[in-house]
Enzyme design. Structure first.
Site, mmCIF file in Angstrom:
data_model
loop_
_atom_site.group_PDB
_atom_site.id
_atom_site.type_symbol
_atom_site.label_atom_id
_atom_site.label_comp_id
_atom_site.label_asym_id
_atom_site.label_seq_id
_atom_site.Cartn_x
_atom_site.Cartn_y
_atom_site.Cartn_z
ATOM 1 N N ASP A 123 -28.595 17.047 13.420
ATOM 2 C CA ASP A 123 -28.159 15.975 13.212
ATOM 3 C C ASP A 123 -28.589 15.010 14.272
ATOM 4 O O ASP A 123 -28.424 15.268 15.114
ATOM 5 C CB ASP A 123 -26.877 16.172 12.622
ATOM 6 N N ASN B 101 -23.109 3.679 11.822
ATOM 7 C CA ASN B 101 -22.548 2.878 10.648
ATOM 8 C C ASN B 101 -21.617 1.782 10.755
ATOM 9 O O ASN B 101 -21.293 0.995 10.715
ATOM 10 C CB ASN B 101 -22.040 4.343 9.944
ATOM 11 N N HIS C 204 -23.978 0.380 7.536
ATOM 12 C CA HIS C 204 -24.647 1.015 6.585
ATOM 13 C C HIS C 204 -26.465 0.681 5.967
ATOM 14 O O HIS C 204 -26.443 1.823 6.247
ATOM 15 C CB HIS C 204 -24.397 1.431 5.526
ATOM 16 N N ASP D 226 -28.666 3.481 7.199
ATOM 17 C CA ASP D 226 -29.891 4.232 5.755
ATOM 18 C C ASP D 226 -31.493 3.617 6.339
ATOM 19 O O ASP D 226 -31.926 5.191 6.613
ATOM 20 C CB ASP D 226 -29.610 3.287 4.392
ATOM 21 N N GLU E 27 -25.756 12.981 7.708
ATOM 22 C CA GLU E 27 -27.036 13.145 8.739
ATOM 23 C C GLU E 27 -27.760 14.440 9.383
ATOM 24 O O GLU E 27 -27.965 14.639 10.188
ATOM 25 C CB GLU E 27 -26.477 12.347 9.978
#
Length: 357
Positions: free
Chosen positions: A222, A230, A235, A239, A265
């Protein structure tokens, strides 16, 4: 990265090869039919004159040189005015034809005959034309032969046209199937396998490895401090980070390796025929590649790091879950030891965790 079923382009090529049907950008040449007509009817030139729909992909001529093709096709198009087979022994005596360029100049047309081409509903879509530079007198029997050849050409075009439409429908159906597969099996943002698909394909690999005695490794990773990405950059940037992460990982692995997004994630990988120590080498290479990625954030450029846990299924394991649990334990240790590192948790026979970075 490839995983079953094959992607659309591969499906399309397989359908085209299976049915041996030309696609819309290619021309089917059916000169053998008009060559036979020329021999039977004793004329040196035979032309199939078609409307635009069929002219784009179907061609059938005999005895016509390329420089004369367009001029002669224009002349033969006049046969479309007739609903029945006809023959003009000497076009020089007919005012309608006498001044045409192919009559006054090369190839100096004298004899001209034609028969309509029709589809099964009787709709006219072209003519089969006979041409000679000397006069002929055509009997009723030869006119009937001309009509028969026109019927053969019509049938050939219609059958091939129907097959082309059928193959087009098959291709569209394959395209829809691939689209549905993508929707059902892939994560819409990153295009990695979604959680359900990942576990489904991973189970196959574990069972296959057990049957054949082959190694297989599992990897869990991760993004370190992804929540801060974020919170600080939004966000949308988050992304982008996820998408570029998957692109980076995909470039580093083989087609047969499975990559899935199993959490926000959090990502997992299954590496067939790969021993854990070799998986660690790959994991470090991926980790280094990811650390080199650069992103544009609200407060300026920034980079990310990832932590990775590696393990392998046991001999008795029937799915990937036990291996992922051990990889998750290794991932936790990587976090505890400062992040941006790889840890390996071996099988229970050696419970100690081996630092790999």
């Amino acid at each position: 990265m490839m995983y079953p079923p094959p992607r659309f382009e591969q499906q399309k090529n397989e359908v085209l090869q299976r049915y041996r049907i030309l696609n819309g950008s290619e021309v089917h040449v059916a000169d053998q039919i008009v060559r036979t007509a020329a021999q039977v009817l004793s004329v040196p030139m035979v032309v199939v004159s078609l409307n635009e729909r069929y002219r784009n992909w179907y061609r059938s001529t005999f005895g016509v040189q390329a420089p004369m093709m367009e001029r002669l096709l224009s002349f033969c198009a006049q046969a479309n005015l007739s609903d029945f087979a006809f023959a003009v022994s000497d076009v020089r005596t007919e005012a309608h034809f006498a001044s045409d360029p192919v009559v006054e100049g090369p190839p100096h047309v004298v004899f001209f005959a034609g028969a309509p081409l029709r589809d099964p509903d009787g709709k006219r879509f072209g003519s089969l034309c006979l041409v000679d530079s000397r006069p002929h007198v055509f009997s009723d029997e030869k006119l009937r032969l001309l009509e028969s050849f026109a019927g053969i050409v019509s049938q050939d075009i219609c059958v091939r046209s129907a097959a082309r439409y059928a193959v087009r429908d098959l291709i569209e159906a394959e395209h829809d199937k691939c689209g549905l597969f993508d929707m059902a099996m892939t994560d819409p943002l990153t295009k990695a396998l979604n959680r359900r698909a990942f576990f489904r394909f991973a189970e196959r690999e574990v069972l296959r490895a057990g049957r054949h005695g082959k190694p297989v490794s599992a990897m869990l990773f991760d993004i370190d401090h992804f929540k801060q990405v974020n919170d600080v950059h939004g966000h949308g940037v988050g992304d982008e980070v996820l998408m570029r992460l998957v692109e980076c990982v995909t470039r580093s692995v083989r087609d047969e390796d499975l990559l899935g997004r199993i959490g926000g994630e959090e990502f997992a990988m299954v590496l067939p025929e790969t021993e854990p120590l070799r998986a660690v080498i790959l994991a470090n290479r991926i980790r280094e590649s990811v650390s080199e990625l650069k992103f544009a954030g609200k407060t300026g450029p920034f980079r990310i790091t990832i932590s990775i846990g590696v393990s392998e299924p046991g001999f008795a394991d029937l799915d990937i879950l036990p291996a992922l649990e051990r990889a998750d334990s290794a991932l936790y240790q990587a976090k505890q030891k400062g992040r941006n590192r790889v840890e390996l948790t071996p099988l229970p026979r050696d419970a100690s965790s081996i630092a790999a970075a």
